[in-house]
Structures are given as C-alpha cells and as structure tokens.
Design a protein around this motif. Sequence first.
Motif, PDB file in Angstrom:
ATOM      1  N   GLU A  85       0.828  -1.206   0.000  1.00 13.15           N
ATOM      2  CA  GLU A  85       0.000   0.000   0.000  1.00 13.15           C
ATOM      3  C   GLU A  85       0.865   1.259   0.000  1.00 13.15           C
ATOM      4  O   GLU A  85       0.515   2.256  -0.641  1.00 13.15           O
ATOM      5  N   GLU A  86       2.001   1.198   0.688  1.00 11.24           N
ATOM      6  CA  GLU A  86       2.928   2.332   0.644  1.00 11.24           C
ATOM      7  C   GLU A  86       3.474   2.523  -0.767  1.00 11.24           C
ATOM      8  O   GLU A  86       3.614   3.661  -1.236  1.00 11.24           O
ATOM      9  N   PHE A  87       3.786   1.433  -1.453  1.00 11.91           N
ATOM     10  CA  PHE A  87       4.232   1.536  -2.845  1.00 11.91           C
ATOM     11  C   PHE A  87       3.121   2.070  -3.743  1.00 11.91           C
ATOM     12  O   PHE A  87       3.399   2.803  -4.695  1.00 11.91           O
ATOM     13  N   ASN A  88       1.872   1.708  -3.451  1.00 12.44           N
ATOM     14  CA  ASN A  88       0.755   2.263  -4.218  1.00 12.44           C
ATOM     15  C   ASN A  88       0.765   3.790  -4.139  1.00 12.44           C
ATOM     16  O   ASN A  88       0.585   4.474  -5.144  1.00 12.44           O
ATOM     17  N   ARG A  89       0.988   4.315  -2.953  1.00 12.10           N
ATOM     18  CA  ARG A  89       1.053   5.772  -2.782  1.00 12.10           C
ATOM     19  C   ARG A  89       2.317   6.346  -3.427  1.00 12.10           C
ATOM     20  O   ARG A  89       2.298   7.442  -3.993  1.00 12.10           O
ATOM     21  N   LEU A  90       3.403   5.595  -3.356  1.00 11.49           N
ATOM     22  CA  LEU A  90       4.659   6.046  -3.936  1.00 11.49           C
ATOM     23  C   LEU A  90       4.557   6.184  -5.457  1.00 11.49           C
ATOM     24  O   LEU A  90       5.209   7.045  -6.048  1.00 11.49           O
ATOM     25  N   ASP A  91       3.721   5.379  -6.084  1.00  8.99           N
ATOM     26  CA  ASP A  91       3.562   5.474  -7.531  1.00  8.99           C
ATOM     27  C   ASP A  91       3.139   6.884  -7.943  1.00  8.99           C
ATOM     28  O   ASP A  91       3.554   7.387  -8.980  1.00  8.99           O
ATOM     29  N   ASP A 142       4.148 -17.070  -1.457  1.00  8.70           N
ATOM     30  CA  ASP A 142       3.670 -16.920  -2.823  1.00  8.70           C
ATOM     31  C   ASP A 142       4.011 -15.518  -3.328  1.00  8.70           C
ATOM     32  O   ASP A 142       3.624 -14.524  -2.707  1.00  8.70           O
ATOM     33  N   ALA A 143       4.706 -15.446  -4.451  1.00  8.76           N
ATOM     34  CA  ALA A 143       5.161 -14.164  -4.990  1.00  8.76           C
ATOM     35  C   ALA A 143       3.990 -13.212  -5.249  1.00  8.76           C
ATOM     36  O   ALA A 143       4.091 -12.011  -4.969  1.00  8.76           O
ATOM     37  N   GLU A 144       2.900 -13.712  -5.768  1.00 11.26           N
ATOM     38  CA  GLU A 144       1.739 -12.861  -6.051  1.00 11.26           C
ATOM     39  C   GLU A 144       1.068 -12.390  -4.763  1.00 11.26           C
ATOM     40  O   GLU A 144       0.615 -11.252  -4.674  1.00 11.26           O
ATOM     41  N   GLU A 145       1.030 -13.240  -3.785  1.00 10.82           N
ATOM     42  CA  GLU A 145       0.381 -12.884  -2.516  1.00 10.82           C
ATOM     43  C   GLU A 145       1.161 -11.815  -1.762  1.00 10.82           C
ATOM     44  O   GLU A 145       0.578 -11.000  -1.048  1.00 10.82           O
ATOM     45  N   LEU A 146       2.479 -11.804  -1.931  1.00 13.70           N
ATOM     46  CA  LEU A 146       3.303 -10.819  -1.227  1.00 13.70           C
ATOM     47  C   LEU A 146       2.922  -9.388  -1.589  1.00 13.70           C
ATOM     48  O   LEU A 146       3.032  -8.487  -0.766  1.00 13.70           O
ATOM     49  N   THR A 147       2.492  -9.174  -2.827  1.00 14.77           N
ATOM     50  CA  THR A 147       2.114  -7.826  -3.291  1.00 14.77           C
ATOM     51  C   THR A 147       0.704  -7.829  -3.868  1.00 14.77           C
ATOM     52  O   THR A 147       0.399  -7.098  -4.815  1.00 14.77           O
ATOM     53  N   ALA A 148      -0.165  -8.629  -3.284  1.00 16.40           N
ATOM     54  CA  ALA A 148      -1.508  -8.818  -3.827  1.00 16.40           C
ATOM     55  C   ALA A 148      -2.308  -7.524  -3.970  1.00 16.40           C
ATOM     56  O   ALA A 148      -3.106  -7.401  -4.879  1.00 16.40           O
ATOM     57  N   GLY A 149      -2.093  -6.556  -3.128  1.00 14.74           N
ATOM     58  CA  GLY A 149      -2.874  -5.340  -3.167  1.00 14.74           C
ATOM     59  C   GLY A 149      -2.309  -4.251  -4.059  1.00 14.74           C
ATOM     60  O   GLY A 149      -2.770  -3.117  -4.034  1.00 14.74           O
ATOM     61  N   ARG A 150      -1.329  -4.590  -4.897  1.00 17.09           N
ATOM     62  CA  ARG A 150      -0.697  -3.548  -5.713  1.00 17.09           C
ATOM     63  C   ARG A 150      -1.644  -3.028  -6.795  1.00 17.09           C
ATOM     64  O   ARG A 150      -2.449  -3.772  -7.328  1.00 17.09           O
ATOM     65  N   ASP A 151      -1.496  -1.757  -7.084  1.00 16.85           N
ATOM     66  CA  ASP A 151      -2.242  -1.184  -8.214  1.00 16.85           C
ATOM     67  C   ASP A 151      -1.284  -0.585  -9.226  1.00 16.85           C
ATOM     68  O   ASP A 151      -1.625   0.327  -9.966  1.00 16.85           O
ATOM     69  N   TRP A 152      -0.086  -1.102  -9.264  1.00 17.44           N
ATOM     70  CA  TRP A 152       0.933  -0.688 -10.217  1.00 17.44           C
ATOM     71  C   TRP A 152       1.366  -1.878 -11.043  1.00 17.44           C
ATOM     72  O   TRP A 152       1.100  -2.986 -10.758  1.00 17.44           O
TER      73      TRP A 152
END
Length: 113
Positions: free
Chosen positions: A62-68, A103-113
Amino acid sequence: MPITNQQVAGHVFLRQTYDDSYFPDHVVDHGRAILLRLCERIEAERLSDLESLYALTQAATEEFNRLDREFEAAGSEIETVAREWICDEFCFVASAYGFTEADAEELTAGRDW
C-alpha cells in the motif's frame, strides 16, 4: 532499529531502479525506505507464519501504491519492468527471513501498479 539479518543488511534494495535514469533517485529512496521498514517490522515482530508476513507485505504494498503517485509527479511511473524489480525485492525479503514458501503474487496482492 538496525537490521540484524546479515543477508538483508548487505543487500542493495532497488539497485536496478537506481541504475536506470528513468527513475528519480529521490523517489527510489522512498521505495528503499519502505522495504527497510518492512524488514525492521519482520525482525521486531518475529513473525512465525505466512499470514503475518502477508499482512506486513500488504501494508508495504500500500505504501508503494502511494509512492507510484510520487513517481508520476516526477515524470516516471512504476511500469512493467519496475513492477518486476519491486516484486523481486519482496520475494528476496521473504526468503531472507525464512519464508521460502511465500507466494510471490500474494506478497504484493494489493498492488495497483
């Protein structure tokens, strides 16, 4: 809190993004800080299960989502290649702390980037 995991302490997070002039270093610095905070939390909370790890990686995602938005404001974005590099860093963190089955996908499942 200093990182005690030697594998993590010796790792240069987001090296590829620093090496690519498309990504402004001052914004990449924020991404590096997100990953270091994730590591600090993993060490402080002494995680023992994947669900706890996923909760922490979701918060970092979620922090990366904001960083985008910061990348966009600087004329850049978290595009396909950067997305892969960031996801690789999440996988590195999971593995470094013994969560090799994460799981690689689960680690960043909430990404919007």
